[in-house]
Design a protein around this motif. Structure first.
Motif, short mmCIF file in Angstrom:
data_model
loop_
_atom_site.label_atom_id
_atom_site.label_comp_id
_atom_site.label_asym_id
_atom_site.label_seq_id
_atom_site.Cartn_x
_atom_site.Cartn_y
_atom_site.Cartn_z
N ALA A 1 6.38 11.69 8.71
CA ALA A 1 5.01 11.31 9.05
C ALA A 1 4.76 9.82 8.87
O ALA A 1 3.82 9.26 9.46
CB ALA A 1 4.01 12.11 8.20
N ALA A 2 5.57 9.15 8.06
CA ALA A 2 5.39 7.72 7.84
C ALA A 2 5.87 6.89 9.02
O ALA A 2 5.48 5.73 9.18
CB ALA A 2 6.12 7.29 6.57
N ALA B 1 1.79 13.43 1.37
CA ALA B 1 1.65 12.11 0.74
C ALA B 1 0.87 11.15 1.62
O ALA B 1 0.76 11.33 2.84
CB ALA B 1 3.04 11.54 0.44
N ASP B 2 0.32 10.11 1.00
CA ASP B 2 -0.36 9.05 1.73
C ASP B 2 0.65 8.30 2.61
O ASP B 2 1.69 7.85 2.11
CB ASP B 2 -1.02 8.08 0.75
CG ASP B 2 -1.71 6.94 1.47
OD1 ASP B 2 -2.79 7.16 2.03
OD2 ASP B 2 -1.14 5.82 1.47
N ALA C 1 0.56 5.39 4.22
CA ALA C 1 0.77 3.98 3.92
C ALA C 1 1.61 3.80 2.67
O ALA C 1 2.48 2.91 2.60
CB ALA C 1 -0.58 3.27 3.77
N ALA C 2 1.40 4.66 1.67
CA ALA C 2 2.17 4.56 0.43
C ALA C 2 3.64 4.88 0.69
O ALA C 2 4.54 4.23 0.12
CB ALA C 2 1.59 5.50 -0.62
N THR C 3 3.90 5.86 1.53
CA THR C 3 5.29 6.21 1.85
C THR C 3 5.97 5.08 2.60
O THR C 3 7.12 4.71 2.31
CB THR C 3 5.36 7.50 2.68
OG1 THR C 3 4.73 8.56 1.96
CG2 THR C 3 6.80 7.89 2.97
N ARG C 4 5.26 4.45 3.54
CA ARG C 4 5.83 3.32 4.27
C ARG C 4 6.16 2.17 3.31
O ARG C 4 7.22 1.54 3.42
CB ARG C 4 4.86 2.83 5.35
CG ARG C 4 4.78 3.73 6.56
CD ARG C 4 3.81 3.16 7.60
NE ARG C 4 4.32 1.99 8.26
CZ ARG C 4 4.89 1.97 9.46
NH1 ARG C 4 5.05 3.10 10.13
NH2 ARG C 4 5.32 0.84 10.00
N ALA C 5 5.25 1.93 2.40
CA ALA C 5 5.49 0.84 1.44
C ALA C 5 6.70 1.14 0.57
O ALA C 5 7.53 0.26 0.30
CB ALA C 5 4.24 0.63 0.58
N ARG C 6 6.82 2.39 0.14
CA ARG C 6 7.97 2.77 -0.70
C ARG C 6 9.28 2.61 0.05
O ARG C 6 10.31 2.24 -0.53
CB ARG C 6 7.79 4.22 -1.16
CG ARG C 6 8.95 4.77 -1.95
CD ARG C 6 8.64 6.14 -2.55
NE ARG C 6 8.38 7.13 -1.55
CZ ARG C 6 9.30 7.83 -0.90
NH1 ARG C 6 10.59 7.59 -1.16
NH2 ARG C 6 8.98 8.74 -0.01
#
Length: 421
Positions: A302-303, A219-220, A222-227
């Protein structure tokens, strides 16, 4: 006969794998026992597993197994024989002894039917090793224990209440399980002196490192961090896995206390989770996450900016955390707050994917975290060594091949080649 049609050395061999932990458990030794058994089943062996009911790392029976006393499942071509046992919600030496005794009683009273060619046991638990030794002796077949932890040393080093008294009992059980074994597998060379001290000839010890049992992140980031609600610019240090006494996770909570600008994430379960929550009360920068599902596990790792492995200062040679294989796969740098002379420190040094700091020292851990956060390029370069190390040493294929070779050493001569009629 063509090469492709020739029976393999495991064709129709009868293997019994004894492991208190097994799928659907996702952490600890369960995934390794499961993947070994299923790999051998795929190779043509007739594999049975004698195991407990799923309870780790939460130390609570999974919902679907409550009220179950004895059951047989087919998972990945393996006949999985589950037996009921006591599950202590909190760890003391007495309660751990009761857990082991219940596993031992139900396993010996109702083992899977039939005579195996080899018995393979995963240690811990102590009961699994003793069951493996007893069943192998009963059937006069080789016993192959695999040492993932040394429980005698664990009792002495981990700080569990009553551990000093339990250490000698645990060591006696380990001695019984190991001394008569055909060969003994250990997951790290740092275990060799401890196993030798239990009466095992060094010539019968084989090092068989664990492999990474998870897939790399997809997964991306940055997207995982935002989620997950982790803002960019805030250093995130994450610990994943069991929350027990030997992990010494107080150091991460105390790091959060002295560094409000850092986010500490504790993902997983264990008997110390409630105590850690109480210690972190009032700290807005400490998050507790449930264990991630298998399909997103390494994406969450990884996030994070940094992954933490922590142990009490007294923990030296009895454990190399299985979480390291997943950490390395994720591609993020590791901070190891562990004793410098222990096996965990050796593994982090060998990987080149992390830094070592003194155990139980929040200031030292915070200093290392700030250095990595201040130099993202250096942190990324350090983390990139993890997947390289996995490819070099910890791949699933290499790990299973080492166990195939170990099993081939102990198979009786008349159990190799063509199946018996």
């Amino acid at each position: 006969m063509s090469e492709t049609s020739r029976p393999g050395p495991l064709r129709d061999r009868r293997l019994l794998v004894v492991s208190t932990n097994y799928a659907p458990e996702l952490t600890g030794i369960g995934p390794y026992a499961t993947q070994l058994a299923e790999h051998w089943a795929e190779s043509g062996a007739r594999v049975r597993a004698l195991t407990g009911l799923p309870h780790y790392p939460s130390w609570r029976l999974e919902e679907g197994y409550r009220g179950v006393w004895r059951t047989v499942e087919i998972r990945g071509g393996v006949g999985v024989h589950r037996r009921r046992h006591y599950v202590p919600p909190r760890q003391t030496a007495f309660k751990r002894a009761a857990f082991e005794a219940s596993v031992l009683a139900t396993g010996l009273f109702a083992p899977p039917p039939g005579r195996p060619d080899v018995v393979i046991s995963q240690m811990p638990s102590l009961a699994g090793g003793v069951i493996g030794a007893r069943l192998a002796r009963r059937h006069r077949v080789p016993h192959l224990p695999v040492v993932q932890d040394l429980m005698g040393a664990a009792a002495a080093q981990s700080g569990i209440r009553g551990g000093g008294r339990a250490a000698s009992v645990a060591a006696a059980a380990e001695r019984y399980a190991l001394r008569g074994a055909a060969l003994v597998g250990v997951i790290h060379e740092s275990f060799v002196p401890g196993v030798t001290a239990l009466g095992v000839d060094p010539g019968r010890i084989r090092v068989v490192p664990n492999w990474t049992h998870v897939q790399g992140p997809t997964a991306d980031r940055a997207a995982t961090r935002a989620r997950l609600g982790w803002p960019e610019g805030t250093p995130v240090v994450l610990h994943s896995g069991n929350m027990g006494l030997k992990q010494g996770l107080d150091v991460l909570v105390d790091t959060a206390r002295i560094a409000p600008d850092v986010r500490v994430v504790l993902m997983g379960d264990g008997n110390q989770r409630d105590a850690l929550r109480a210690r972190a009360e009032g700290l807005a920068n400490v998050d507790f996450l449930e264990p991630a599902a298998a399909e997103e596990f390494t994406d969450v790792l990884a996030a994070a900016d940094v992954l933490a492995v922590t142990q009490r200062a007294s923990v030296l040679d009895m454990s190399v955390p299985s979480k390291l294989t997943s950490y390395f796969t994720s591609g993020r740098p590791v901070i190891a707050s562990v004793a410098d002379e222990g096996g965990t420190a050796d593994e982090v040094r060998r990987s080149g994917a992390g830094v070592l700091v003194a155990p139980e020292d929040p200031a030292a851990l915070l200093e290392a975290l700030r250095k990595l956060a201040a130099d993202p390029a250096a942190a990324d370069a350090l983390g990139a060594e993890g997947p390289r190390y996995v490819a070099r040493r910890l791949s699933r294929e290499a790990g299973l091949a080492r166990f195939d070779a170990l099993l081939a050493e102990v198979l009786p001569p008349d159990a190799q080649g063509s199946p018996r009629r």
